[in-house]
Motif scaffolding. Structure first.
Motif, PDB file in Angstrom:
ATOM      1  N   ARG A  59      51.364  37.679   0.562  1.00 47.96           N
ATOM      2  CA  ARG A  59      51.658  38.288   1.862  1.00 47.96           C
ATOM      3  C   ARG A  59      52.909  37.676   2.462  1.00 47.96           C
ATOM      4  NH1 ARG A  59      46.937  40.065   5.829  1.00 47.96           N
ATOM      5  NH2 ARG A  59      48.688  41.333   6.477  1.00 47.96           N
ATOM      6  N   GLU A  62      53.123  41.263   7.556  1.00 51.49           N
ATOM      7  CA  GLU A  62      52.284  42.447   7.353  1.00 51.49           C
ATOM      8  C   GLU A  62      52.479  43.076   5.979  1.00 51.49           C
ATOM      9  OE1 GLU A  62      49.845  43.586   9.470  1.00 51.49           O
ATOM     10  OE2 GLU A  62      50.283  41.664  10.413  1.00 51.49           O
ATOM     11  N   ARG A  63      53.497  42.647   5.266  1.00 51.13           N
ATOM     12  CA  ARG A  63      53.794  43.213   3.950  1.00 51.13           C
ATOM     13  C   ARG A  63      53.159  42.385   2.848  1.00 51.13           C
ATOM     14  NH1 ARG A  63      59.398  42.486   3.340  1.00 51.13           N
ATOM     15  NH2 ARG A  63      59.169  43.479   1.341  1.00 51.13           N
ATOM     16  N   VAL A  64      52.969  43.008   1.688  1.00 55.00           N
ATOM     17  CA  VAL A  64      52.539  42.313   0.480  1.00 55.00           C
ATOM     18  C   VAL A  64      53.586  42.626  -0.576  1.00 55.00           C
ATOM     19  CG1 VAL A  64      50.711  41.938  -1.200  1.00 55.00           C
ATOM     20  CG2 VAL A  64      50.122  42.645   1.130  1.00 55.00           C
ATOM     21  N   ASP A  71      57.351  46.027  -3.344  1.00 61.43           N
ATOM     22  CA  ASP A  71      56.484  46.074  -2.165  1.00 61.43           C
ATOM     23  C   ASP A  71      55.203  46.815  -2.550  1.00 61.43           C
ATOM     24  OD1 ASP A  71      55.185  46.845   0.280  1.00 61.43           O
ATOM     25  OD2 ASP A  71      57.072  46.538   1.336  1.00 61.43           O
ATOM     26  N   THR A  73      52.439  46.820  -0.467  1.00 56.52           N
ATOM     27  CA  THR A  73      51.654  46.898   0.766  1.00 56.52           C
ATOM     28  C   THR A  73      50.756  48.132   0.791  1.00 56.52           C
ATOM     29  OG1 THR A  73      53.450  45.756   1.925  1.00 56.52           O
ATOM     30  CG2 THR A  73      51.792  46.866   3.291  1.00 56.52           C
ATOM     31  N   ARG A  77      46.717  48.116   1.203  1.00 55.64           N
ATOM     32  CA  ARG A  77      46.045  48.781   2.328  1.00 55.64           C
ATOM     33  C   ARG A  77      45.047  49.825   1.836  1.00 55.64           C
ATOM     34  NH1 ARG A  77      51.235  49.264   6.237  1.00 55.64           N
ATOM     35  NH2 ARG A  77      51.162  47.130   7.016  1.00 55.64           N
ATOM     36  N   SER A 103      44.579  39.821  -0.900  1.00 55.48           N
ATOM     37  CA  SER A 103      43.624  40.834  -0.448  1.00 55.48           C
ATOM     38  C   SER A 103      42.440  40.190   0.245  1.00 55.48           C
ATOM     39  CB  SER A 103      43.062  41.642  -1.634  1.00 55.48           C
ATOM     40  OG  SER A 103      43.970  42.565  -2.101  1.00 55.48           O
ATOM     41  N   VAL A 124      44.575  41.221   3.252  1.00 52.60           N
ATOM     42  CA  VAL A 124      44.544  42.557   3.834  1.00 52.60           C
ATOM     43  C   VAL A 124      43.105  43.089   3.917  1.00 52.60           C
ATOM     44  CG1 VAL A 124      45.364  44.928   3.551  1.00 52.60           C
ATOM     45  CG2 VAL A 124      46.883  43.012   3.012  1.00 52.60           C
TER      46      VAL A 124
END
Length: 163
Positions: A59, A62-64, A71, A73, A77, A103, A124
């Motif tokens: 992470r 807010e991004r992975v 990316d 993300t 999600r 995660s 996430v």
């Protein structure tokens, strides 16, 4: 679902080879409770569409991001959304998730630099399940659970309700 409590569990903790490196990380404390708890295995990365094996990811806010710079993300999600759907479908009030995962990490994750440095933070899926009202713990916290959590100790007789 019978009289056994239901819990989501990171599939890798059950010995399923779904980790980023293609391996598993069976957890004896989880496996010892399999006859007393109805586990619903989840691998949010796979549920989100990522392959196994896959590039490691961490992470960054807010991004992975994967180690190769991709990316991921959206996939993380999507996997979190699917894990939440399973929690609702099975009535799971508890999730036992893999520590430090982007995660599943509950209180500590890697810092996003792929240096091995850990920082306070959540994965996430852990965030999404928590927002849904599912109690999230990691495998190191199994010993702290009591009957109130609906998750009996391995040698505790299974009861319909806590006394």
């Amino acid at each position: 679902m019978g009289d056994r409590p239901v819990a989501l569990v990171s599939a890798c903790l059950l010995g399923i080879a779904c980790r980023y490196d293609g391996g598993a990380q069976p957890c004896p404390e989880v496996l010892a409770r399999m006859d007393r708890v109805r586990f619903v295995p989840v691998c949010p990365e796979q549920l989100g569409g990522l392959p196994t094996p896959r590039a490691p990811a961490e992470r960054r806010g807010e991004r992975v991001v994967a180690a190769d710079g991709t990316d991921v993300t959206a996939q993380f999600r999507r996997g979190a959304e699917q894990a939440c759907r399973l929690a609702v479908l099975y009535g799971a009030k508890l999730a036992v998730l893999k520590s430090r995962s982007p995660s599943c990490g509950r209180s500590e994750i890697y810092d996003g630099t792929f240096s091995g440095r850990r920082v306070p933070g959540r994965g996430v899926t852990a965030e999404a399940l928590d927002a849904l009202g599912v109690r999230v713990i990691d495998e190191s916290e199994l010993e702290t659970l009591d009957c109130e959590a609906g998750f009996p100790e391995p040698d505790e007789p299974l009861k319909g309700e806590c006394e």
